[in-house]
Motif scaffolding. Structure first.
Motif, short mmCIF file in Angstrom:
data_model
loop_
_atom_site.label_atom_id
_atom_site.label_comp_id
_atom_site.label_asym_id
_atom_site.label_seq_id
_atom_site.Cartn_x
_atom_site.Cartn_y
_atom_site.Cartn_z
N GLY A 263 0.68 -1.05 0.11
CA GLY A 263 0.06 0.03 -0.03
C GLY A 263 0.81 1.28 0.02
O GLY A 263 0.22 2.43 0.40
N ALA A 264 1.93 1.11 -0.13
CA ALA A 264 2.91 2.33 -0.12
C ALA A 264 2.61 3.28 -1.27
O ALA A 264 2.38 2.86 -2.34
N ASN A 265 2.68 4.49 -0.82
CA ASN A 265 2.29 5.61 -1.82
C ASN A 265 3.44 6.40 -2.20
O ASN A 265 3.94 7.37 -1.42
N LEU A 266 3.90 5.96 -3.38
CA LEU A 266 5.46 6.57 -3.67
C LEU A 266 5.36 7.75 -4.37
O LEU A 266 4.89 8.07 -5.37
N LEU A 267 6.14 8.74 -3.83
CA LEU A 267 6.37 10.06 -4.60
C LEU A 267 7.68 10.35 -5.19
O LEU A 267 8.74 10.01 -4.73
N MET A 268 7.48 10.77 -6.50
CA MET A 268 8.72 11.02 -7.29
C MET A 268 8.61 12.47 -8.10
O MET A 268 7.52 12.79 -7.94
N HIS A 269 9.49 12.97 -8.62
CA HIS A 269 9.22 14.21 -9.46
C HIS A 269 9.73 14.18 -10.55
O HIS A 269 10.76 13.37 -10.97
N ASP A 270 9.51 15.04 -11.33
CA ASP A 270 9.82 15.42 -12.77
C ASP A 270 11.39 15.77 -12.57
O ASP A 270 11.78 17.03 -12.72
N ARG A 271 12.53 15.13 -12.50
CA ARG A 271 13.73 15.39 -12.47
C ARG A 271 14.74 14.42 -13.28
O ARG A 271 14.26 13.42 -13.52
N GLU A 272 15.93 14.71 -13.52
CA GLU A 272 16.89 13.94 -14.34
C GLU A 272 17.24 12.84 -13.67
O GLU A 272 17.22 11.79 -14.29
#
Length: 302
Positions: A263-272
């Motif tokens: 159930g982990a809610n994973l955060l990522m970003h628009d990054r190189e």
């Protein structure tokens, strides 16, 4: 003598009239026969011609023959009829609504799109068949190029979320500004993709009571995250980020225990560095037995 001559004359006239009548009947019969023969010949000829013609090929309506609009309509229809399978709990975890639904899942989310790498990241995820939500900022959508990138991400089947127009920290501004930040971007996303966003994430994860209420009124799901590391300096490196996201551990920022769990809610970003690590992150999580939640199966406010 005269009577005999008259009788003979009348008899001759009757014989002539009889012969004429017979000739006319014969001619009518011949004409009718010729007409019948003509119809039969025409019918036979048409049938023979038809027999020589091949039936036009029937082309099945396959994916190659469909226009992009038809594909988009079908995708939207599927999204509309999908029954919710999961909800977001008070700790931002993904939780099954019913027993028997797979619990060992994670949700992929990508913020600050489409700045530089969002389209590339979407293409990577599409290749890997890994669904995700792309949370977008309005100030990245002020050129035709960026609008087209967002349209392409949407057409690849990814969910589009609202991350405010100017990436504004909502607790720093009044209610009218908060409303403007959310509603203007909602309208812009709908203008570009044809669909109103179903998900909202506040910049820095800081929600206000007003924004929370407004988001719910708009039928959007309020979203945060359980862990993400690509915005910490030690993890602005593809290899280190990959290890941290797959393990759930980030010792460089004093997280020596794993935050990875069902159930982990994973955060990522628009990054190189995130774009460079993304494929390995997806594969690494799958190797651990995790599946990726389709955002369209998340329960949203009605």
């Amino acid at each position: 003598m005269v009577k005999k001559s008259i009788f003979t004359l009348l008899l001759g006239i009757l014989l002539i009239l009889g012969a004429c009548s017979d000739n006319m009947n014969d001619e009518n019969e011949v004409a009718e026969g010729e007409e019948a023969n003509t119809e039969e010949t025409s019918t036979d000829q048409t049938e023979k011609e038809n027999e020589g013609e091949e039936e036009p090929p029937v082309t099945e309506d396959n994916e190659d023959n469909k226009t992009q609009d038809e594909k988009n309509i079908e995708e939207e229809a599927v999204q509309e009829i999908t029954e919710p399978l999961y909800k977001i709990d008070d700790n931002w975890n993904v939780v099954p609504l019913d027993e028997g639904t797979n619990e060992k899942v994670v949700l992929l989310t990508i913020d600050d799109a489409p700045e530089k790498y969002a389209l590339e990241m979407a293409q990577t995820l599409k290749k890997l068949e890994a669904p995700a939500i792309f949370f977008v900022n309005g100030h990245f959508l002020e050129t035709d190029e960026k609008k087209e990138q967002l349209r392409q991400i949407h057409e690849m089947g990814f969910a589009i979320g609202n991350h405010t127009y100017h990436h504004q920290k909502l607790s720093d501004v009044d209610e009218e500004t908060q409303k403007q930040e959310i509603m203007e971007l909602n309208d812009l996303i709908e203008e570009i993709t044809g669909q109103k966003p179903k998900f909202f994430r506040a910049p820095h994860g800081e929600n206000t009571d007003y924004a929370t209420s407004l988001v719910e009124e708009e039928g959007m799901l309020l979203m945060n995250w359980t862990y993400g590391y690509d915005y910490f300096e030690p993890y602005m490196d593809a290899e280190k980020l990959k290890e941290a996201m797959i393990s759930g551990e980030a010792p460089e920022i004093e997280i020596s225990y794993s935050l990875l769990k069902p159930g982990a809610n994973l955060l990522m970003h628009d990054r190189e560095w995130t774009a460079a690590a993304l494929e390995d992150i997806v594969k690494g999580l799958r190797d651990k037995g995790y599946e990726f939640v389709d955002p369209m199966t998340l329960q949203v406010p009605e």
